[in-house]
Scaffold this active site. Structure first.
Site, PDB file in Angstrom:
ATOM      1  N   ALA A 184       0.814  -1.228   0.000  1.00 27.39           N
ATOM      2  CA  ALA A 184       0.000   0.000   0.000  1.00 27.39           C
ATOM      3  C   ALA A 184       0.842   1.269   0.000  1.00 27.39           C
ATOM      4  O   ALA A 184       0.314   2.359  -0.215  1.00 27.39           O
ATOM      5  CB  ALA A 184      -0.925  -0.008   1.220  1.00 27.39           C
ATOM      6  N   THR A 185       2.164   1.129   0.241  1.00 33.37           N
ATOM      7  CA  THR A 185       3.015   2.327   0.208  1.00 33.37           C
ATOM      8  C   THR A 185       3.757   2.417  -1.138  1.00 33.37           C
ATOM      9  O   THR A 185       4.632   3.268  -1.309  1.00 33.37           O
ATOM     10  CB  THR A 185       4.063   2.272   1.348  1.00 33.37           C
ATOM     11  N   ASP A 238      -4.400  -8.590 -15.758  1.00 37.10           N
ATOM     12  CA  ASP A 238      -3.699  -8.193 -16.967  1.00 37.10           C
ATOM     13  C   ASP A 238      -4.399  -6.896 -17.352  1.00 37.10           C
ATOM     14  O   ASP A 238      -5.532  -6.925 -17.829  1.00 37.10           O
ATOM     15  CB  ASP A 238      -3.864  -9.247 -18.079  1.00 37.10           C
ATOM     16  N   HIS A 239      -3.735  -5.764 -17.116  1.00 32.70           N
ATOM     17  CA  HIS A 239      -4.499  -4.510 -17.223  1.00 32.70           C
ATOM     18  C   HIS A 239      -4.980  -4.235 -18.652  1.00 32.70           C
ATOM     19  O   HIS A 239      -5.901  -3.460 -18.854  1.00 32.70           O
ATOM     20  CB  HIS A 239      -3.730  -3.320 -16.616  1.00 32.70           C
ATOM     21  N   HIS A 259       0.129  -9.400 -22.188  1.00 33.42           N
ATOM     22  CA  HIS A 259      -0.784  -8.477 -22.879  1.00 33.42           C
ATOM     23  C   HIS A 259      -0.997  -8.823 -24.356  1.00 33.42           C
ATOM     24  O   HIS A 259      -2.125  -8.810 -24.849  1.00 33.42           O
ATOM     25  CB  HIS A 259      -0.267  -7.044 -22.790  1.00 33.42           C
ATOM     26  N   LYS A 301       9.626  -0.566 -26.889  1.00 29.70           N
ATOM     27  CA  LYS A 301       9.793   0.700 -26.167  1.00 29.70           C
ATOM     28  C   LYS A 301      10.593   1.655 -27.042  1.00 29.70           C
ATOM     29  O   LYS A 301      11.296   1.250 -27.952  1.00 29.70           O
ATOM     30  CB  LYS A 301      10.525   0.459 -24.850  1.00 29.70           C
TER      31      LYS A 301
HETATM   32  N1  LIG Z   1       4.133   0.413 -10.858  1.00 28.21           N
HETATM   33  C1  LIG Z   1       3.523   0.050 -11.982  1.00 28.21           C
HETATM   34  O1  LIG Z   1       3.234   0.848 -12.869  1.00 28.21           O
HETATM   35  C2  LIG Z   1       3.151  -1.371 -12.190  1.00 28.21           C
HETATM   36  C3  LIG Z   1       3.415  -2.337 -11.237  1.00 28.21           C
HETATM   37  N2  LIG Z   1       2.997  -3.631 -11.451  1.00 28.21           N
HETATM   38  C4  LIG Z   1       3.238  -4.656 -10.442  1.00 28.21           C
HETATM   39  O2  LIG Z   1       2.696  -4.238  -9.193  1.00 28.21           O
HETATM   40  C5  LIG Z   1       3.474  -4.732  -8.132  1.00 28.21           C
HETATM   41  C6  LIG Z   1       3.900  -3.568  -7.258  1.00 28.21           C
HETATM   42  O3  LIG Z   1       4.675  -2.683  -8.026  1.00 28.21           O
HETATM   43  P1  LIG Z   1       5.094  -1.224  -7.506  1.00 28.21           P
HETATM   44  O4  LIG Z   1       4.018  -0.610  -6.705  1.00 28.21           O
HETATM   45  O5  LIG Z   1       5.605  -0.518  -8.691  1.00 28.21           O
HETATM   46  O6  LIG Z   1       6.329  -1.565  -6.549  1.00 28.21           O
HETATM   47  P2  LIG Z   1       7.010  -0.608  -5.464  1.00 28.21           P
HETATM   48  O7  LIG Z   1       8.418  -1.076  -5.327  1.00 28.21           O
HETATM   49  O8  LIG Z   1       6.743   0.812  -5.712  1.00 28.21           O
HETATM   50  O9  LIG Z   1       6.216  -0.998  -4.129  1.00 28.21           O
HETATM   51  C7  LIG Z   1       6.443  -2.216  -3.468  1.00 28.21           C
HETATM   52  C8  LIG Z   1       5.552  -2.303  -2.258  1.00 28.21           C
HETATM   53  O10 LIG Z   1       5.890  -3.513  -1.584  1.00 28.21           O
HETATM   54  C9  LIG Z   1       6.150  -3.211  -0.219  1.00 28.21           C
HETATM   55  N3  LIG Z   1       7.164  -4.118   0.287  1.00 28.21           N
HETATM   56  C10 LIG Z   1       8.418  -4.296  -0.172  1.00 28.21           C
HETATM   57  N4  LIG Z   1       9.044  -5.227   0.559  1.00 28.21           N
HETATM   58  C11 LIG Z   1       8.154  -5.656   1.484  1.00 28.21           C
HETATM   59  C12 LIG Z   1       8.209  -6.606   2.525  1.00 28.21           C
HETATM   60  N5  LIG Z   1       9.307  -7.335   2.769  1.00 28.21           N
HETATM   61  N6  LIG Z   1       7.118  -6.785   3.273  1.00 28.21           N
HETATM   62  C13 LIG Z   1       5.990  -6.056   3.057  1.00 28.21           C
HETATM   63  N7  LIG Z   1       5.874  -5.148   2.076  1.00 28.21           N
HETATM   64  C14 LIG Z   1       6.960  -4.946   1.309  1.00 28.21           C
HETATM   65  C15 LIG Z   1       6.639  -1.776  -0.218  1.00 28.21           C
HETATM   66  O11 LIG Z   1       6.363  -1.176   1.014  1.00 28.21           O
HETATM   67  P3  LIG Z   1       7.460  -0.841   2.120  1.00 28.21           P
HETATM   68  O12 LIG Z   1       8.653  -0.301   1.436  1.00 28.21           O
HETATM   69  O13 LIG Z   1       6.745   0.130   2.998  1.00 28.21           O
HETATM   70  O14 LIG Z   1       7.705  -2.128   2.785  1.00 28.21           O
HETATM   71  C16 LIG Z   1       5.736  -1.174  -1.273  1.00 28.21           C
HETATM   72  O15 LIG Z   1       4.489  -0.846  -0.717  1.00 28.21           O
HETATM   73  C17 LIG Z   1       4.618  -5.512  -8.774  1.00 28.21           C
HETATM   74  O16 LIG Z   1       4.252  -6.861  -8.865  1.00 28.21           O
HETATM   75  C18 LIG Z   1       4.705  -4.910 -10.165  1.00 28.21           C
HETATM   76  O17 LIG Z   1       5.257  -5.843 -11.083  1.00 28.21           O
HETATM   77  C19 LIG Z   1       2.285  -3.978 -12.566  1.00 28.21           C
HETATM   78  C20 LIG Z   1       1.999  -3.073 -13.544  1.00 28.21           C
HETATM   79  C21 LIG Z   1       2.445  -1.701 -13.461  1.00 28.21           C
HETATM   80  O1  LIG Z   2       2.395  -3.921 -18.169  1.00 25.55           O
HETATM   81  C1  LIG Z   2       3.035  -3.059 -18.736  1.00 25.55           C
HETATM   82  O2  LIG Z   2       2.391  -2.194 -19.528  1.00 25.55           O
HETATM   83  C2  LIG Z   2       2.963  -0.920 -19.822  1.00 25.55           C
HETATM   84  C3  LIG Z   2       2.195  -0.367 -21.014  1.00 25.55           C
HETATM   85  O3  LIG Z   2       0.863  -0.227 -20.642  1.00 25.55           O
HETATM   86  P1  LIG Z   2      -0.090   0.816 -21.390  1.00 25.55           P
HETATM   87  O4  LIG Z   2      -1.386   0.649 -20.703  1.00 25.55           O
HETATM   88  O5  LIG Z   2       0.539   2.160 -21.200  1.00 25.55           O
HETATM   89  O6  LIG Z   2      -0.094   0.431 -22.821  1.00 25.55           O
HETATM   90  C4  LIG Z   2       4.434  -1.024 -20.118  1.00 25.55           C
HETATM   91  O7  LIG Z   2       4.988   0.278 -20.203  1.00 25.55           O
HETATM   92  C5  LIG Z   2       5.145  -1.759 -19.018  1.00 25.55           C
HETATM   93  O8  LIG Z   2       6.498  -1.954 -19.363  1.00 25.55           O
HETATM   94  C6  LIG Z   2       4.493  -3.103 -18.779  1.00 25.55           C
HETATM   95  O9  LIG Z   2       5.027  -3.676 -17.584  1.00 25.55           O
END
Ligand SMILES: NC(=O)C1=CN([C@@H]2O[C@H](COP(=O)(O)OP(=O)(O)OC[C@H]3O[C@@H](n4cnc5c(N)ncnc54)[C@H](OP(=O)(O)O)[C@@H]3O)[C@@H](O)[C@H]2O)C=CC1
Ligand SMILES: O=C1O[C@H](COP(=O)(O)O)[C@@H](O)[C@H](O)[C@H]1O
Length: 500
Positions: free
Chosen positions: A11-12, A179-180, A242, A342
C-alpha cells in the site's frame, strides 16, 4: 454488493499510489463500492492510520482524474482506511493483521468477505498466499479472493511452481490474475464488436481475413524499472501476457453464452491452437531488438544500454515482432503479427484486421481494413475504397471513423482499466482476468523463444529510438506479401512530406 474487507499488500508502493487508490476513489464516487467497506493497507513502513489516510488523499489529489476539490465525502471515504505494518516474511505480523481485520469487521458489522490484493514484488506472491492460509486470514465464513499483479512467473517452470503454491491457499475461482490490457475498454469491446454486428461476425474468419496485426508501441524507455525490466525484456513484459491476451480476445469464437467461464473457454481454445515454434525455428518467426539512442518528439534520448540500472552489455530485448499461426478451422493460414517495443515512434495500441482483396479491377486497390484503436484514443475505423471525383474518378481508400469516446461521453468519465478490474473483482466477475490455463499455455508457447534467446539462436537487432523498430520486422510481413499498417496520422504526415 456485499460488504467486505479489502487488504492491500504494497500500500506504500508506486502502483497503489498511481492506480489503486484513485481507482477505489472513483468507484466510491460512482457508488460502486460496498457499504460499508474496510480497507487495510500494508507495508514495512511505519505509518499511523492518519499518516496513511493522508497518503491516500495525496494520491487521489494527484492521480484521480475525477478529483476536483475536497469535500465532506472525501473524509467519509478516507475513514474506511487503516494501516498495519507488515513484513511479508514475519508470521507474527499476519496475526496482528488478522486481529485488525476482525476488529474492523466487528466495528463495521461486516461479513467476513476478504479481498487480498498483492501489489508487491512477484517474489512475495507465494509467501503471502501461504501466510494468508496459515495465519487464519483465509479461514473466513464469507468469501475470500486474491487479486494478483503481474508478472506471473519468469518462465514456464516458475509460473507452474507459483501456481501450485497459490492453489494450496486459494481455489482457481478465487484467484484474479490482473492483466491490465483486459481492463481496457476497447479490448473489452472486442467481443461486443463481433457479437453485436452480424456483418463483422460473418467475415471474422480465414475466408475473408488476410492477416491480423496487433501492435503495442510505446515512446517511453525503461523508465525507473531497469531492475525488473532488464531481467524480463519485452517478451516477458508484454508478449507473454498483454499481446497474447489481445490475440486471444481477437481470435476467439463467440461463445453461446457471454459469461466468464464460456469466454475463458473460448480464449483457451485459441491459445491451445497456437502452432508451437521450435527453438531451432524461432529465428524464422520472431524478431528481437533493442533501442539505441535517437530522437523522440524532438528530444534526444539515450540508448537502452545507457539507461540507469541497465547492464552496459545487456542483451535484453526491448522490441519483439512475431508471426503467430493459429492452427484451427477458423484461422489456419492467416498470419497474426504481433509487435511491441519501447522508445518507438508513437504510443499506440491497436489491432488492424486486413481483409482479403478478391476484386479484379484494372486498377490496384488498397485492401479493406478494420482498425481498432485501443489506446491512447478509443476508436474503430473502417477503410473502404471509393471513387474520388476530384482525381479522375480513381478508386481510393477512405476511412470511416467511429469514435467510441464520443459514444461513451467525455474521456474523463470512462473508467480506467484498474477501476473496471477492481470493480469486477469486487462483484466476483472474473471474465477479464487471466485464467491459469491461459497463463500456462502462453508460457508454453513463449518458452522455446526464451530458450532461443538464452542460446542466442537468432539475430539481435538494434533500432533507433523514435523509429518503428528493426527493419527485420518488416521482412516478417513482406515474406507473406504484407506490410505493417501505420497510424493514420503518421501516414498523412508522410504524404504531406512527400508533397513538399
Ligand atoms: N508500478 C507500476 O506501474 C506497475 C506495477 N505492477 C506490479 O505491481 C506490483 C507492485 O509494483 P510497484 O508498486 O511498482 O512496486 P514498489 O516497489 O513501488 O512498491 C512495493 C511495495 O511492496 C512493499 N514491500 C516491499 N518489501 C516488502 C516486505 N518485505 N514486506 C511487506 N511489504 C513490502 C513496499 O512497502 P514498504 O517499502 O513500505 O515495505 C511497497 O508498498 C509488482 O508486482 C509490479 O510488477 C504492474 C503493472 C504496473
Ligand atoms: O504492463 C506493462 O504495460 C505498460 C504499457 O501499458 P499501457 O497501458 O501504457 O499500454 C508497459 O509500459 C510496461 O512496461 C508493462 O510492464
Amino acid at each position: 454488493m456485499e460488504s467486505m474487507t479489502f487488504v492491500l499488500f504494497g500500500a506504500t508502493g508506486d502502483l497503489a499510489k498511481r492506480k489503486i487508490f484513485p481507482a477505489i476513489y472513483n468507484l466510491y464516487l460512482d457508488q460502486k463500492l460496498p457499504q460499508p467497506i474496510s480497507v487495510i493497507g500494508l507495508g514495512r513502513s511505519n505509518l499511523s492510520h492518519i499518516n496513511f489516510q493522508e497518503k491516500v488523499k495525496e494520491s487521489i489529489i494527484t492521480f484521480s482524474r475525477r478529483f476536483e476539490h475536497e469535500t465532506a465525502e472525501m473524509g467519509d471515504f478516507l475513514n474506511a482506511f487503516r494501516y498495519n505494518t507488515l513484513d511479508v516474511n514475519n508470521t507474527g505480523d499476519y496475526q496482528k493483521l488478522l486481529h485488525l481485520v476482525k476488529q474492523r469487521e466487528e466495528e463495521l458489522q461486516i461479513k467476513e468477505n476478504r479481498m487480498f490484493y498483492l501489489s508487491v514484488a512477484p517474489e512475495f506472491f507465494d509467501i503471502i498466499a501461504l501466510n494468508i492460509r496459515d495465519s487464519g486470514l483465509g479461514a473466513t465464513n464469507g468469501w475470500k479472493r486474491l487479486m494478483i499483479e503481474k508478472p506471473f512467473g519468469h518462465d514456464l517452470q516458475s509460473a507452474r511452481q507459483l501456481n501450485k503454491k497459490l492453489s494450496s491457499a486459494f481455489e482457481e475461482e478465487e484467484i484474479y490474475r490482473i492483466d491490465h490490457y483486459l481492463g481496457k475498454p476497447m479490448v473489452q469491446n472486442l467481443e461486443a464488436l463481433e457479437f453485436a454486428n452480424p456483418v463483422l461476425q460473418s467475415i471474422w474468419n480465414k475466408k475473408h481475413i488476410a492477416n491480423v496485426q496487433i501492435t503495442a508501441s510505446e515512446t517511453v524507455g525503461v523508465e525507473k524499472r531497469a531492475g525488473y525490466y532488464d531481467q524480463a525484456g519485452a517478451i516477458r513484459d508484454m508478449v507473454q501476457n498483454h499481446m497474447l491476451q489481445m490475440l486471444m480476445m481477437t481470435a476467439m469464437n463467440l461463445p453461446k453464452k457471454i459469461n466468464a467461464s464460456e469466454i475463458r473457454n473460448e480464449k483457451r481454445k485459441v491459445i491451445e491452437a497456437l502452432l508451437p515454434v521450435k527453438k531451432e525455428d524461432v529465428h524464422t518467426q520472431i524478431v528481437r531488438g533493442q533501442y539505441i539512442s535517437g530522437e523522440i518528439n524532438g528530444q534526444r534520448v539515450p540508448g537502452y544500454k545507457d539507461e540507469t540500472g541497465v547492464d552496459s552489455d545487456s542483451n535484453t530485448d526491448t522490441f519483439i515482432a512475431a508471426r503467430v499461426w493459429i492452427d484451427n478451422p477458423f484461422w489456419s493460414g492467416v498470419p497474426f503479427y504481433i509487435r511491441t517495443g519501447k522508445r518507438m515512434r508513437e504510443k499506440s495500441t491497436r489491432i488492424v484486421i486486413e481483409f482479403k482483396n478478391t476484386l479484379d479491377l484494372n486498377q490496384k486497390v488498397e485492401p479493406n481494413l478494420l482498425i481498432i484503436e485501443i489506446s491512447p484514443g478509443e476508436n474503430v475505423s473502417l477503410q473502404l475504397n471509393s471513387k474520388n471525383p476530384m482525381n479522375n474518378g480513381n478508386i481510393e481508400p477512405v476511412r470511416i471513423n467511429f469514435s467510441c469516446e464520443d459514444s461513451v461521453g467525455n474521456g474523463s468519465e470512462v473508467p480506467e482499466a484498474y477501476e473496471r478490474l477492481i470493480y469486477d473483482a469486487l462483484i466476483g466477475d472474473s471474465t477479464f482476468f487471466a485464467h491459469w490455463k491461459e497463463v500456462e499455455l502462453s508460457w508454453e508457447w513463449v518458452q522455446p523463444i526464451l530458450d532461443a534467446f538464452d542460446e542466442n539462436l537468432l539475430p539481435f537487432h538494434e533500432y533507433s529510438s523514435g523509429s518503428y523498430g528493426p527493419d527485420a520486422s518488416n521482412s516478417l510481413l513482406l515474406e507473406n506479401g504484407f506490410k505493417w499498417w501505420l497510424d493514420e496520422k503518421i501516414q498523412e504526415n508522410k504524404e504531406k512530406l512527400l508533397l513538399k
